[in-house]
Design a protein around this motif. Structure first.
Motif, mmCIF file in Angstrom:
data_model
loop_
_atom_site.group_PDB
_atom_site.id
_atom_site.type_symbol
_atom_site.label_atom_id
_atom_site.label_comp_id
_atom_site.label_asym_id
_atom_site.label_seq_id
_atom_site.Cartn_x
_atom_site.Cartn_y
_atom_site.Cartn_z
ATOM 1 N N GLY A 234 0.789 -1.227 0.000
ATOM 2 C CA GLY A 234 0.000 0.000 0.000
ATOM 3 C C GLY A 234 0.814 1.265 0.000
ATOM 4 O O GLY A 234 0.326 2.320 0.372
ATOM 5 N N LYS A 235 2.056 1.203 -0.403
ATOM 6 C CA LYS A 235 2.901 2.390 -0.398
ATOM 7 C C LYS A 235 3.011 2.998 -1.796
ATOM 8 O O LYS A 235 3.937 3.724 -2.083
ATOM 9 C CB LYS A 235 4.295 2.053 0.119
ATOM 10 C CG LYS A 235 4.305 1.647 1.568
ATOM 11 C CD LYS A 235 5.705 1.393 2.052
ATOM 12 C CE LYS A 235 5.698 0.994 3.509
ATOM 13 N NZ LYS A 235 7.037 0.724 4.006
ATOM 14 N N MET A 236 2.046 2.680 -2.627
ATOM 15 C CA MET A 236 2.100 3.203 -3.981
ATOM 16 C C MET A 236 1.695 4.678 -3.956
ATOM 17 O O MET A 236 0.669 5.043 -3.402
ATOM 18 C CB MET A 236 1.144 2.433 -4.888
ATOM 19 C CG MET A 236 1.219 2.869 -6.334
ATOM 20 S SD MET A 236 0.246 1.827 -7.397
ATOM 21 C CE MET A 236 1.237 0.372 -7.398
ATOM 22 N N LYS A 237 2.500 5.498 -4.539
ATOM 23 C CA LYS A 237 2.230 6.931 -4.569
ATOM 24 C C LYS A 237 1.518 7.274 -5.871
ATOM 25 O O LYS A 237 1.910 6.833 -6.936
ATOM 26 C CB LYS A 237 3.531 7.718 -4.480
ATOM 27 C CG LYS A 237 4.241 7.531 -3.174
ATOM 28 C CD LYS A 237 5.518 8.344 -3.137
ATOM 29 C CE LYS A 237 6.248 8.136 -1.831
ATOM 30 N NZ LYS A 237 7.512 8.869 -1.792
ATOM 31 N N ARG A 238 0.460 8.055 -5.724
ATOM 32 C CA ARG A 238 -0.251 8.508 -6.903
ATOM 33 C C ARG A 238 0.456 9.732 -7.454
ATOM 34 O O ARG A 238 0.833 10.622 -6.702
ATOM 35 C CB ARG A 238 -1.688 8.866 -6.538
ATOM 36 C CG ARG A 238 -2.487 7.642 -6.106
ATOM 37 C CD ARG A 238 -3.881 8.004 -5.766
ATOM 38 N NE ARG A 238 -4.536 8.555 -6.952
ATOM 39 C CZ ARG A 238 -5.691 9.178 -6.915
ATOM 40 N NH1 ARG A 238 -6.316 9.358 -5.775
ATOM 41 N NH2 ARG A 238 -6.234 9.652 -8.012
ATOM 42 N N PRO A 239 0.624 9.797 -8.733
ATOM 43 C CA PRO A 239 1.300 10.967 -9.303
ATOM 44 C C PRO A 239 0.403 12.195 -9.205
ATOM 45 O O PRO A 239 -0.825 12.092 -9.221
ATOM 46 C CB PRO A 239 1.525 10.564 -10.760
ATOM 47 C CG PRO A 239 0.482 9.544 -11.035
ATOM 48 C CD PRO A 239 0.259 8.818 -9.735
ATOM 49 N N ALA A 240 1.012 13.341 -9.072
ATOM 50 C CA ALA A 240 0.257 14.586 -9.010
ATOM 51 C C ALA A 240 -0.282 14.889 -10.399
ATOM 52 O O ALA A 240 0.462 14.943 -11.372
ATOM 53 C CB ALA A 240 1.153 15.704 -8.521
ATOM 54 N N LEU A 241 -1.582 15.064 -10.477
ATOM 55 C CA LEU A 241 -2.204 15.328 -11.759
ATOM 56 C C LEU A 241 -2.259 16.828 -11.998
ATOM 57 O O LEU A 241 -2.521 17.600 -11.079
ATOM 58 C CB LEU A 241 -3.622 14.752 -11.790
ATOM 59 C CG LEU A 241 -3.712 13.239 -11.602
ATOM 60 C CD1 LEU A 241 -5.166 12.816 -11.595
ATOM 61 C CD2 LEU A 241 -2.967 12.521 -12.695
ATOM 62 N N ARG A 242 -2.027 17.217 -13.211
ATOM 63 C CA ARG A 242 -2.071 18.625 -13.562
ATOM 64 C C ARG A 242 -3.354 18.909 -14.323
ATOM 65 O O ARG A 242 -3.813 18.093 -15.119
ATOM 66 C CB ARG A 242 -0.881 18.994 -14.439
ATOM 67 C CG ARG A 242 0.431 18.899 -13.696
ATOM 68 C CD ARG A 242 1.557 19.303 -14.597
ATOM 69 N NE ARG A 242 1.751 18.229 -15.585
ATOM 70 C CZ ARG A 242 2.209 18.419 -16.802
ATOM 71 N NH1 ARG A 242 2.522 19.614 -17.219
ATOM 72 N NH2 ARG A 242 2.371 17.407 -17.630
ATOM 73 N N ARG A 243 -3.929 20.057 -14.059
ATOM 74 C CA ARG A 243 -5.133 20.455 -14.763
ATOM 75 C C ARG A 243 -4.714 21.054 -16.094
ATOM 76 O O ARG A 243 -3.875 21.941 -16.156
ATOM 77 C CB ARG A 243 -5.905 21.481 -13.962
ATOM 78 C CG ARG A 243 -7.183 21.919 -14.640
ATOM 79 C CD ARG A 243 -7.996 22.692 -13.690
ATOM 80 N NE ARG A 243 -8.396 21.788 -12.626
ATOM 81 C CZ ARG A 243 -9.632 21.651 -12.198
ATOM 82 N NH1 ARG A 243 -10.580 22.368 -12.713
ATOM 83 N NH2 ARG A 243 -9.922 20.819 -11.236
ATOM 84 N N VAL A 244 -5.345 20.565 -17.153
ATOM 85 C CA VAL A 244 -5.018 21.036 -18.481
ATOM 86 C C VAL A 244 -6.277 21.653 -19.074
ATOM 87 O O VAL A 244 -7.318 21.011 -19.127
ATOM 88 C CB VAL A 244 -4.523 19.876 -19.384
ATOM 89 C CG1 VAL A 244 -4.229 20.367 -20.776
ATOM 90 C CG2 VAL A 244 -3.325 19.209 -18.763
ATOM 91 N N ARG A 245 -6.164 22.866 -19.507
ATOM 92 C CA ARG A 245 -7.308 23.535 -20.108
ATOM 93 C C ARG A 245 -7.208 23.390 -21.628
ATOM 94 O O ARG A 245 -6.220 23.761 -22.239
ATOM 95 C CB ARG A 245 -7.334 25.002 -19.720
ATOM 96 C CG ARG A 245 -7.503 25.183 -18.238
ATOM 97 C CD ARG A 245 -7.855 26.623 -17.929
ATOM 98 N NE ARG A 245 -7.903 26.837 -16.496
ATOM 99 C CZ ARG A 245 -8.950 26.614 -15.729
ATOM 100 N NH1 ARG A 245 -10.045 26.134 -16.276
ATOM 101 N NH2 ARG A 245 -8.917 26.849 -14.438
ATOM 102 N N VAL A 246 -8.279 22.833 -22.194
ATOM 103 C CA VAL A 246 -8.303 22.599 -23.629
ATOM 104 C C VAL A 246 -9.605 23.171 -24.171
ATOM 105 O O VAL A 246 -10.672 22.948 -23.603
ATOM 106 C CB VAL A 246 -8.221 21.087 -23.945
ATOM 107 C CG1 VAL A 246 -8.256 20.838 -25.426
ATOM 108 C CG2 VAL A 246 -6.987 20.482 -23.335
ATOM 109 N N SER A 247 -9.530 23.893 -25.261
ATOM 110 C CA SER A 247 -10.744 24.428 -25.869
ATOM 111 C C SER A 247 -11.485 23.308 -26.591
ATOM 112 O O SER A 247 -10.939 22.235 -26.859
ATOM 113 C CB SER A 247 -10.397 25.552 -26.841
ATOM 114 O OG SER A 247 -9.682 25.012 -27.934
ATOM 115 N N ALA A 248 -12.734 23.583 -26.937
ATOM 116 C CA ALA A 248 -13.550 22.578 -27.624
ATOM 117 C C ALA A 248 -12.968 22.257 -28.983
ATOM 118 O O ALA A 248 -12.957 21.099 -29.421
ATOM 119 C CB ALA A 248 -14.984 23.064 -27.749
ATOM 120 N N ASP A 249 -12.464 23.270 -29.670
ATOM 121 C CA ASP A 249 -11.871 23.025 -30.989
ATOM 122 C C ASP A 249 -10.622 22.159 -30.894
ATOM 123 O O ASP A 249 -10.410 21.254 -31.699
ATOM 124 C CB ASP A 249 -11.506 24.352 -31.657
ATOM 125 C CG ASP A 249 -12.753 25.168 -31.997
ATOM 126 O OD1 ASP A 249 -13.820 24.541 -32.160
ATOM 127 O OD2 ASP A 249 -12.645 26.408 -32.071
#
Length: 153
Positions: free
Chosen positions: A80-95
């Motif tokens: 149970g020592k698995m570390k979750r990577p830090a997720l980055r928020r990515v802003r993407v337009s609809a196009d």
């Protein structure tokens, strides 16, 4: 340094001794052409046998390494020592998102509202306001109760 050099020298001597025991010296002088061809055929057969054994051993080793890696991953997960990577928020337009999903097929921007279905809301039906006295007169007696009983079924 002298111990290291002595160790290297001893390994070389051991290797030469083992090779001399396993592989005898070739006596090719005085053999006819036919004997040399037969000897080459025997060598090729022995090489094929050794190559098959090498392939089998290699496949066993690779299978065992994969199994070891899987088991070590399971042990790591169980701890149970698995570390979750830090997720980055990515802003993407609809196009940009459509371009990523559909590739370069869509060049012009798509109007999402044009493709939506229109739903008309139905207005709630309002009951007409009638004289409540007429309703009471109609429901009085056995006839009114019979209507209520039939309406409930």
């Amino acid at each position: 340094m002298t111990l290291l050099e002595n160790d290297i020298q001893m390994k070389k001597e051991e290797r030469e001794r083992v090779l001399s025991e396993r592989v005898p010296q070739l006596q090719l002088s005085g053999l006819s052409v036919q004997d040399l061809q037969n000897f080459c055929k025997e060598l090729h057969q022995k090489i094929d046998v050794v190559d098959e054994e090498r392939y089998d051993i290699d496949s066993k080793v690779s299978k065992c390494t994969i199994e070891i890696r899987d088991l070590s991953q399971k042990i790591f997960e169980l701890k149970g020592k698995m570390k979750r990577p830090a997720l980055r928020r990515v802003r993407v337009s609809a196009d940009a998102m459509l371009g990523a999903l559909l590739g370069s097929k869509v060049k012009e921007s798509v109007d999402f509202k044009a493709n939506l279905k229109t739903v008309k809301k139905e207005e709630e039906k309002k009951e007409e306001v009638t004289d409540w006295r007429k309703n009471v007169d109609a429901m009085s007696g056995m006839e009114g109760r019979k209507k209520l009983f039939n309406a409930g079924q």
